[in-house]
Design a protein around this motif. Sequence first.
Motif, mmCIF file in Angstrom:
data_model
loop_
_atom_site.group_PDB
_atom_site.id
_atom_site.type_symbol
_atom_site.label_atom_id
_atom_site.label_comp_id
_atom_site.label_asym_id
_atom_site.label_seq_id
_atom_site.Cartn_x
_atom_site.Cartn_y
_atom_site.Cartn_z
ATOM 1 N N UNK A 194 29.751 -35.262 -10.200
ATOM 2 C CA UNK A 194 30.039 -34.065 -11.006
ATOM 3 C C UNK A 194 29.859 -32.789 -10.201
ATOM 4 N N UNK A 195 30.659 -31.810 -10.523
ATOM 5 C CA UNK A 195 30.555 -30.499 -9.897
ATOM 6 C C UNK A 195 30.476 -29.445 -10.992
ATOM 7 N N UNK A 196 29.391 -28.697 -11.005
ATOM 8 C CA UNK A 196 29.223 -27.650 -11.994
ATOM 9 C C UNK A 196 30.086 -26.449 -11.629
ATOM 10 N N UNK A 197 30.730 -25.880 -12.635
ATOM 11 C CA UNK A 197 31.598 -24.735 -12.397
ATOM 12 C C UNK A 197 30.775 -23.527 -11.972
ATOM 13 N N UNK A 198 31.351 -22.679 -11.150
ATOM 14 C CA UNK A 198 30.624 -21.461 -10.739
ATOM 15 C C UNK A 198 30.435 -20.524 -11.927
ATOM 16 N N UNK A 199 29.482 -19.640 -11.780
ATOM 17 C CA UNK A 199 29.151 -18.736 -12.865
ATOM 18 C C UNK A 199 28.127 -19.353 -13.804
ATOM 19 N N UNK A 200 27.888 -18.690 -14.900
ATOM 20 C CA UNK A 200 26.935 -19.147 -15.908
ATOM 21 C C UNK A 200 25.531 -19.338 -15.319
ATOM 22 N N UNK A 201 25.165 -18.498 -14.359
ATOM 23 C CA UNK A 201 23.853 -18.666 -13.727
ATOM 24 C C UNK A 201 22.718 -18.458 -14.725
ATOM 25 N N UNK A 202 22.828 -17.427 -15.539
ATOM 26 C CA UNK A 202 21.779 -17.169 -16.520
ATOM 27 C C UNK A 202 21.707 -18.291 -17.558
ATOM 28 N N UNK A 203 22.859 -18.820 -17.933
ATOM 29 C CA UNK A 203 22.869 -19.912 -18.899
ATOM 30 C C UNK A 203 22.197 -21.152 -18.327
ATOM 31 N N UNK A 204 22.463 -21.458 -17.065
ATOM 32 C CA UNK A 204 21.840 -22.630 -16.448
ATOM 33 C C UNK A 204 20.329 -22.443 -16.307
ATOM 34 N N UNK A 222 22.864 -31.414 -12.399
ATOM 35 C CA UNK A 222 22.094 -30.194 -12.657
ATOM 36 C C UNK A 222 20.993 -30.050 -11.598
ATOM 37 N N UNK A 223 20.809 -28.875 -11.018
ATOM 38 C CA UNK A 223 19.816 -28.701 -9.944
ATOM 39 C C UNK A 223 18.394 -28.983 -10.444
ATOM 40 N N UNK A 224 17.682 -29.816 -9.707
ATOM 41 C CA UNK A 224 16.317 -30.161 -10.107
ATOM 42 C C UNK A 224 15.380 -28.957 -10.057
ATOM 43 N N UNK A 225 15.654 -28.011 -9.162
ATOM 44 C CA UNK A 225 14.738 -26.878 -9.039
ATOM 45 C C UNK A 225 14.779 -25.955 -10.247
ATOM 46 N N UNK A 226 15.796 -26.094 -11.097
ATOM 47 C CA UNK A 226 15.878 -25.260 -12.292
ATOM 48 C C UNK A 226 15.209 -25.896 -13.504
ATOM 49 N N UNK A 255 18.427 -20.625 -18.256
ATOM 50 C CA UNK A 255 17.869 -20.765 -19.606
ATOM 51 C C UNK A 255 17.865 -22.228 -20.048
ATOM 52 N N UNK A 256 18.918 -22.961 -19.695
ATOM 53 C CA UNK A 256 18.953 -24.387 -20.028
ATOM 54 C C UNK A 256 17.823 -25.132 -19.312
ATOM 55 N N UNK A 257 17.621 -24.832 -18.034
ATOM 56 C CA UNK A 257 16.551 -25.488 -17.300
ATOM 57 C C UNK A 257 15.185 -25.178 -17.862
ATOM 58 N N UNK A 258 15.022 -23.975 -18.409
ATOM 59 C CA UNK A 258 13.727 -23.578 -18.947
ATOM 60 C C UNK A 258 13.470 -24.145 -20.346
ATOM 61 N N UNK A 259 14.505 -24.178 -21.193
ATOM 62 C CA UNK A 259 14.294 -24.514 -22.593
ATOM 63 C C UNK A 259 14.834 -25.888 -22.997
ATOM 64 N N UNK A 260 15.774 -26.444 -22.242
ATOM 65 C CA UNK A 260 16.490 -27.640 -22.723
ATOM 66 C C UNK A 260 16.388 -28.844 -21.792
ATOM 67 N N UNK A 261 16.261 -28.619 -20.488
ATOM 68 C CA UNK A 261 16.367 -29.710 -19.520
ATOM 69 C C UNK A 261 15.214 -30.692 -19.593
ATOM 70 N N UNK A 262 14.130 -30.335 -20.276
ATOM 71 C CA UNK A 262 13.021 -31.281 -20.417
ATOM 72 C C UNK A 262 13.400 -32.460 -21.312
#
Length: 389
Positions: A285-295, A311-315, A297-304
């Motif tokens: 998979x390749x994530x589309x460019x942009x949506x940096x703030x959305x990603x 999806x980047x593990x560091x986020x 926020x997803x890593x902070x609130x949803x990725x758990x």
Amino acid sequence: MYQGRVHRVAEDGNAAIDGADRLVGHVRVLCDRFRALTGIQRPGRHRVNRPGRLPRWPLWLAGLLAGCGGEMSILDTAGSAARQQFWVWWAMLAVAVAVSLGVYALWFYTFCRREPASRTPREERRIMLRWVLGGGVALPVVSIVALLVFAAPTGRGMLPFPEGEAERIEVIGHQWWWEVRYPGEGEEREVVTANRLVMPAGEPVDFHLTSDDVIHAFWIPRLGGKRDMVPGRDSIVRLEADSPGVFGAQCAEYCGAQHTHMLLHVEALERDAFDAWLAERRSSPELQPGFDQAREAFGEHCAACHTVAGFPDELVVDDLEHDIRGPDLSDVGSRPSLGAGVLPMEEGAIAYWLQHHQTLKPGNRMPPHHHIDTETLHEIGAWLETLEP
């Protein structure tokens, strides 16, 4: 004194009986007068007030026949297992109707027959044993054995016997959503999706079923089969779709408050289309460019709780103690619905779900997002809608 009390009790009892008889007599007189009065005042009222009234039986018949079709009807078969169950159902219905008519006929006969001739106790006992042994023992035994002989091939056809190769699809039940897995061979990447099942048409498919929490039941009415999904136990059912199409599926075992909102979208594709569908999801998979703030926020609130392939593990911020496991969202933008059939997938649907999911599907395990501002939720939703193969 004792005899006087007996006579007094007897007189009181006779008086009570006489009073009851008089009351019943008055009620009968009033009913007769009421019938006569209504008959004089409104003769043939249904003809005068409602001329040319149409019969209602066509409406009842249309409603009855409406249940013979549709994506959730076992009578609108689209697979070999469903056709075999179709004939078992009709056989059971025919036997039930025949037995019911026989019982009703005997029941009416007991009211219409003349008084039988007197019988000896021995004759009465012989007749009683005849009915008990014939109707209570012989008839059920013969009916059950005949049903087993007739229905056994149907159950055998749904077992995964090693007769040729079959596609393997794993289905896991959760409260209240479906996890669908397509195992890879060798170095192939496993494909994971949710609330959507895609299968090849025209060939058998072995569904490996289990549950992650409580007992669920896997059921695609038009393809046949209804198999319990028990936690810690793997069961297998073999089904086949005759031709490409879209079918409805439903959890058939009560599993909690949102049991009715646990729908599964089933699609049968031609083999080439099915292979192409899998290949798209197996590719890196390749994530589309942009949506940096959305990603972020997803890593902070949803990725758990949720997974997105690539999806980047560091986020990922996973510092919460929980055991919540949410659906894989790697291809959520291509799914036909959200919340296991609660919302159709369209522009803005994901953001709306994130804001109101506890209202749309109360009790689901995703916590409310009151601590996240509306603009951030809309950004997350807009990004998730782009996740398509």
